[in-house]
Write an enzyme that holds these catalytic residues in place. Sequence first.
Site, PDB file in Angstrom:
ATOM      1  N   SER A 109       0.807  -1.224   0.000  1.00 39.39           N
ATOM      2  CA  SER A 109       0.000   0.000   0.000  1.00 39.39           C
ATOM      3  C   SER A 109       0.837   1.270   0.000  1.00 39.39           C
ATOM      4  O   SER A 109       1.899   1.336   0.644  1.00 39.39           O
ATOM      5  CB  SER A 109      -0.870  -0.007   1.265  1.00 39.39           C
ATOM      6  OG  SER A 109      -1.423   1.260   1.491  1.00 39.39           O
TER       7      SER A 109
ATOM      8  N   GLU B 114       0.104   3.649   1.696  1.00 37.02           N
ATOM      9  CA  GLU B 114       0.101   4.075   3.107  1.00 37.02           C
ATOM     10  C   GLU B 114       1.484   3.826   3.741  1.00 37.02           C
ATOM     11  O   GLU B 114       1.843   4.464   4.723  1.00 37.02           O
ATOM     12  CB  GLU B 114      -1.006   3.307   3.839  1.00 37.02           C
ATOM     13  CG  GLU B 114      -1.237   3.668   5.288  1.00 37.02           C
ATOM     14  CD  GLU B 114      -1.932   5.010   5.547  1.00 37.02           C
ATOM     15  OE1 GLU B 114      -2.482   5.603   4.611  1.00 37.02           O
ATOM     16  OE2 GLU B 114      -1.887   5.469   6.705  1.00 37.02           O
TER      17      GLU B 114
ATOM     18  N   TYR C  71      -1.725   0.400  10.726  1.00 35.94           N
ATOM     19  CA  TYR C  71      -1.973  -0.279   9.444  1.00 35.94           C
ATOM     20  C   TYR C  71      -0.764  -0.137   8.513  1.00 35.94           C
ATOM     21  O   TYR C  71      -0.300  -1.112   7.926  1.00 35.94           O
ATOM     22  CB  TYR C  71      -3.226   0.319   8.783  1.00 35.94           C
ATOM     23  CG  TYR C  71      -3.416  -0.084   7.333  1.00 35.94           C
ATOM     24  CD1 TYR C  71      -4.012  -1.289   6.990  1.00 35.94           C
ATOM     25  CD2 TYR C  71      -2.979   0.752   6.296  1.00 35.94           C
ATOM     26  CE1 TYR C  71      -4.175  -1.664   5.648  1.00 35.94           C
ATOM     27  CE2 TYR C  71      -3.144   0.386   4.965  1.00 35.94           C
ATOM     28  CZ  TYR C  71      -3.741  -0.816   4.653  1.00 35.94           C
ATOM     29  OH  TYR C  71      -3.903  -1.186   3.332  1.00 35.94           O
TER      30      TYR C  71
HETATM   31  P1  NAP Z   1     -11.569  -4.581   1.827  1.00 34.24           P
HETATM   32  O1  NAP Z   1     -12.697  -4.202   0.932  1.00 34.24           O
HETATM   33  O2  NAP Z   1     -11.534  -4.076   3.220  1.00 34.24           O
HETATM   34  O3  NAP Z   1     -11.504  -6.193   1.869  1.00 34.24           O
HETATM   35  C1  NAP Z   1     -10.713  -6.868   2.795  1.00 34.24           C
HETATM   36  C2  NAP Z   1     -10.946  -8.358   2.652  1.00 34.24           C
HETATM   37  O4  NAP Z   1     -10.106  -9.051   3.597  1.00 34.24           O
HETATM   38  C3  NAP Z   1     -12.385  -8.819   2.939  1.00 34.24           C
HETATM   39  O5  NAP Z   1     -12.731  -9.824   2.019  1.00 34.24           O
HETATM   40  C4  NAP Z   1     -12.269  -9.411   4.341  1.00 34.24           C
HETATM   41  O6  NAP Z   1     -13.224 -10.419   4.616  1.00 34.24           O
HETATM   42  C5  NAP Z   1     -10.895 -10.043   4.252  1.00 34.24           C
HETATM   43  N1  NAP Z   1     -10.294 -10.348   5.560  1.00 34.24           N
HETATM   44  C6  NAP Z   1     -10.024  -9.494   6.563  1.00 34.24           C
HETATM   45  N2  NAP Z   1      -9.440 -10.146   7.569  1.00 34.24           N
HETATM   46  C7  NAP Z   1      -9.317 -11.432   7.207  1.00 34.24           C
HETATM   47  C8  NAP Z   1      -8.786 -12.604   7.823  1.00 34.24           C
HETATM   48  N3  NAP Z   1      -8.260 -12.578   9.053  1.00 34.24           N
HETATM   49  N4  NAP Z   1      -8.818 -13.781   7.140  1.00 34.24           N
HETATM   50  C9  NAP Z   1      -9.358 -13.823   5.918  1.00 34.24           C
HETATM   51  N5  NAP Z   1      -9.890 -12.771   5.289  1.00 34.24           N
HETATM   52  C10 NAP Z   1      -9.867 -11.585   5.925  1.00 34.24           C
HETATM   53  O7  NAP Z   1     -10.165  -4.157   1.161  1.00 34.24           O
HETATM   54  P2  NAP Z   1      -9.845  -3.777  -0.375  1.00 34.24           P
HETATM   55  O8  NAP Z   1     -10.056  -2.323  -0.555  1.00 34.24           O
HETATM   56  O9  NAP Z   1     -10.487  -4.739  -1.275  1.00 34.24           O
HETATM   57  O10 NAP Z   1      -8.263  -3.975  -0.383  1.00 34.24           O
HETATM   58  C11 NAP Z   1      -7.686  -5.251  -0.704  1.00 34.24           C
HETATM   59  C12 NAP Z   1      -6.268  -5.294  -0.168  1.00 34.24           C
HETATM   60  O11 NAP Z   1      -5.481  -4.266  -0.772  1.00 34.24           O
HETATM   61  C13 NAP Z   1      -6.140  -5.075   1.328  1.00 34.24           C
HETATM   62  O12 NAP Z   1      -5.047  -5.857   1.784  1.00 34.24           O
HETATM   63  C14 NAP Z   1      -5.805  -3.604   1.466  1.00 34.24           C
HETATM   64  O13 NAP Z   1      -5.108  -3.356   2.655  1.00 34.24           O
HETATM   65  C15 NAP Z   1      -4.929  -3.421   0.231  1.00 34.24           C
HETATM   66  N6  NAP Z   1      -4.891  -2.083  -0.364  1.00 34.24           N
HETATM   67  C16 NAP Z   1      -6.046  -1.475  -0.703  1.00 34.24           C
HETATM   68  C17 NAP Z   1      -6.017  -0.237  -1.336  1.00 34.24           C
HETATM   69  C18 NAP Z   1      -7.269   0.472  -1.756  1.00 34.24           C
HETATM   70  O14 NAP Z   1      -7.198   1.661  -2.048  1.00 34.24           O
HETATM   71  N7  NAP Z   1      -8.405  -0.213  -1.831  1.00 34.24           N
HETATM   72  C19 NAP Z   1      -4.766   0.349  -1.627  1.00 34.24           C
HETATM   73  C20 NAP Z   1      -3.606  -0.330  -1.277  1.00 34.24           C
HETATM   74  C21 NAP Z   1      -3.675  -1.560  -0.654  1.00 34.24           C
HETATM   75  P3  NAP Z   1     -14.649 -10.082   5.288  1.00 34.24           P
HETATM   76  O15 NAP Z   1     -15.555  -9.744   4.137  1.00 34.24           O
HETATM   77  O16 NAP Z   1     -14.976 -11.373   5.966  1.00 34.24           O
HETATM   78  O17 NAP Z   1     -14.448  -8.923   6.226  1.00 34.24           O
HETATM   79  N1  GDD Z   2     -12.408   7.516   6.088  1.00 32.78           N
HETATM   80  C1  GDD Z   2     -12.489   8.841   6.225  1.00 32.78           C
HETATM   81  N2  GDD Z   2     -13.608   9.397   6.764  1.00 32.78           N
HETATM   82  N3  GDD Z   2     -11.452   9.597   5.806  1.00 32.78           N
HETATM   83  C2  GDD Z   2     -11.566  10.945   5.920  1.00 32.78           C
HETATM   84  C3  GDD Z   2     -12.694  11.561   6.453  1.00 32.78           C
HETATM   85  C4  GDD Z   2     -13.770  10.751   6.913  1.00 32.78           C
HETATM   86  O1  GDD Z   2     -14.791  11.233   7.407  1.00 32.78           O
HETATM   87  N4  GDD Z   2     -12.501  12.913   6.403  1.00 32.78           N
HETATM   88  C5  GDD Z   2     -11.295  13.121   5.859  1.00 32.78           C
HETATM   89  N5  GDD Z   2     -10.718  11.924   5.572  1.00 32.78           N
HETATM   90  C6  GDD Z   2      -9.359  11.758   5.016  1.00 32.78           C
HETATM   91  C7  GDD Z   2      -8.489  10.841   5.858  1.00 32.78           C
HETATM   92  O2  GDD Z   2      -7.965  11.551   6.987  1.00 32.78           O
HETATM   93  C8  GDD Z   2      -7.426  10.459   4.826  1.00 32.78           C
HETATM   94  O3  GDD Z   2      -6.418  11.443   4.782  1.00 32.78           O
HETATM   95  C9  GDD Z   2      -8.188  10.485   3.498  1.00 32.78           C
HETATM   96  O4  GDD Z   2      -9.444  11.114   3.767  1.00 32.78           O
HETATM   97  C10 GDD Z   2      -8.440   9.100   2.889  1.00 32.78           C
HETATM   98  O5  GDD Z   2      -9.005   8.274   3.875  1.00 32.78           O
HETATM   99  P1  GDD Z   2      -9.611   6.816   3.512  1.00 32.78           P
HETATM  100  O6  GDD Z   2     -10.568   6.935   2.395  1.00 32.78           O
HETATM  101  O7  GDD Z   2     -10.098   6.233   4.801  1.00 32.78           O
HETATM  102  O8  GDD Z   2      -8.353   6.033   2.927  1.00 32.78           O
HETATM  103  P2  GDD Z   2      -6.833   5.913   3.409  1.00 32.78           P
HETATM  104  O9  GDD Z   2      -5.996   6.722   2.462  1.00 32.78           O
HETATM  105  O10 GDD Z   2      -6.676   6.173   4.852  1.00 32.78           O
HETATM  106  O11 GDD Z   2      -6.545   4.349   3.199  1.00 32.78           O
HETATM  107  C11 GDD Z   2      -6.965   3.692   2.002  1.00 32.78           C
HETATM  108  O12 GDD Z   2      -5.939   3.755   1.044  1.00 32.78           O
HETATM  109  C12 GDD Z   2      -4.731   3.058   1.391  1.00 32.78           C
HETATM  110  C13 GDD Z   2      -3.747   3.263   0.241  1.00 32.78           C
HETATM  111  O13 GDD Z   2      -3.107   4.503   0.373  1.00 32.78           O
HETATM  112  C14 GDD Z   2      -7.312   2.245   2.388  1.00 32.78           C
HETATM  113  O14 GDD Z   2      -7.901   1.601   1.279  1.00 32.78           O
HETATM  114  C15 GDD Z   2      -6.073   1.470   2.770  1.00 32.78           C
HETATM  115  O15 GDD Z   2      -6.421   0.087   2.958  1.00 32.78           O
HETATM  116  C16 GDD Z   2      -5.059   1.595   1.619  1.00 32.78           C
HETATM  117  O16 GDD Z   2      -3.901   0.862   1.902  1.00 32.78           O
END
Ligand code: NAP
Ligand code: GDD
Length: 329
Positions: free
Chosen positions: A123, A125, A147
Site C-alpha cells: 500500500s 500508506e 496499518y
Molecule cells: P476490503 O474491501 O476491506 O476487503 C478486505 C478483505 O479481507 C475482505 O474480504 C475481508 O473479509 C478479508 N479479511 C479481513 N481479515 C481477514 C482474515 N483474518 N482472514 C481472511 N480474510 C480476511 O479491502 P480492499 O479495498 O479490497 O483492499 C484489498 C487489499 O489491498 C487489502 O489488503 C488492502 O489493505 C490493500 N490495499 C487497498 C487499497 C485500496 O485503495 N483499496 C490500496 C492499497 C492496498 P470479510 O468480508 O470477511 O471482512
Molecule cells: N475515512 C475517512 N472518513 N477519511 C476521511 C474523512 C472521513 O470522514 N474525512 C477526511 N478523511 C481523510 C483521511 O484523513 C485520509 O487522509 C483520506 O481522507 C483518505 O481516507 P480513507 O478513504 O479512509 O483512505 P486511506 O488513504 O486512509 O486508506 C486507504 O488507502 C490506502 C492506500 O493509500 C485504504 O484503502 C487502505 O487500505 C489503503 O492501503
Amino acid sequence: MPKALITGITGQDGSYLAEFLLAQGYDVLGMVRRSSTVNFDRIRHYQDQVTLVQGDLLDQVSLINILEEHRPVEVYNLAAQSFVPTSWQQPVLTGEFTALGVTRLLDAIRLVSPTTRFYQASSSEMFGKVQEVPQRESTPFYPRSPYGVAKVYGHWITVNYRESYDLFACSGILFNHESSRRGLEFVTHKITNAVARIKLGLEHELRLGNLDARRDWGYAPDYVRAMWLMLQQDQPDDYVIATGETHSVQEFCQEAFGYVDLDWQEFVVQDPRFMRPAEVDLLVGDASKAAKHLGWEPSVTFRDLVRIMVDADLEALQRNQHVPRIFLG
Ligand code: NAP
Ligand code: GDD
C-alpha cells in the site's frame, strides 16, 4: 484451466479480481472466513462460478489445507484489516491480519507448493510522511498508522521470502483505488453516498475530518489488472500502481457535489471525530516502472471516477436498494 486463490474475495478488490480472472479463463478459488451472516454482496452475481473455501489468515493450518487440496498456480493475498482508523483501535489484531498473516501464507506456500506465484497487496500508506514526491518503488517508507506499519512488514517479508527461498513473490504498492463497491467508511464512498442522499432529500449534512489530505485516487478495476500482470512476468518484482495525479478531500467534495449541482460548502461540516492521530498528508505515485514493464496504465480519470461513484449511489438509492448505515468513518 489455471487455478488461482484469492484471499479477501468478499472485499472490493477481491470481487473485481475474481471477475477479471474468470474472464481470463481461470478456475477461481475464494477464501472466506466464517461469519454469522453472509457478506457476499460484492460477489453474489457470479458466486456460482467460483469455489469458496473456508480459511482465515489467523489460522495457518487452514491455509496449508487449502493449498494442499487445491494447488493453485497463483495466490493473490488481498485479505487484511484495511481501514486505517480501525488500526489505532485494534493495533494488535491489525498486525496479526495485515502483517503476520502474510508470513503465514508465504510459509504455507513455501512448505506446500513453492512454485505457486504470490501477489501481496502492499500500500501507498507505507510512504506515510513522504520522503519524496512523487513516490516510487525506491522511496523510503515512513508509515504513519499501525496499518501502515503492518503493511511495511508484509512488504518486506514478501521481498525476504523471494530472496530467501526463491519464491515467485511480488508486492504491488497500490495507491488508493475506489469504485461503487468501496466500503462506505472510506472517504470517497462516504462522500458520494452522502451526495446522493442529500440530492434525494434523505440527508442534510456530511461530517468529515481532514479536508486537506491529498490522495492519488484511481479506479479499482484498473488496479486488479495490474495485480494479474505482475504474476505473468518472467521475474518477480515490486511495482507502484498509481495515476500520478493528486487531489484533496475538499476537491473530491467539490467535484461530487458539483456534479449534481450542489455547493459542497453548504453541506460539509468538519468534525474532530474523524481526524486521525497521525495523518498522511500527500500521496502521489510514479507508476512509470509498471507502464514500462507491465504495459499498465489507468483508464479512468479523477472526474469520471467521481461521476461513476455518484451515479451508482443515486441509482442504488432510487431503486430503494437498502444501503447500510455505517458507524466507523
Ligand atoms: P476490503 O474491501 O476491506 O476487503 C478486505 C478483505 O479481507 C475482505 O474480504 C475481508 O473479509 C478479508 N479479511 C479481513 N481479515 C481477514 C482474515 N483474518 N482472514 C481472511 N480474510 C480476511 O479491502 P480492499 O479495498 O479490497 O483492499 C484489498 C487489499 O489491498 C487489502 O489488503 C488492502 O489493505 C490493500 N490495499 C487497498 C487499497 C485500496 O485503495 N483499496 C490500496 C492499497 C492496498 P470479510 O468480508 O470477511 O471482512
Ligand atoms: N475515512 C475517512 N472518513 N477519511 C476521511 C474523512 C472521513 O470522514 N474525512 C477526511 N478523511 C481523510 C483521511 O484523513 C485520509 O487522509 C483520506 O481522507 C483518505 O481516507 P480513507 O478513504 O479512509 O483512505 P486511506 O488513504 O486512509 O486508506 C486507504 O488507502 C490506502 C492506500 O493509500 C485504504 O484503502 C487502505 O487500505 C489503503 O492501503
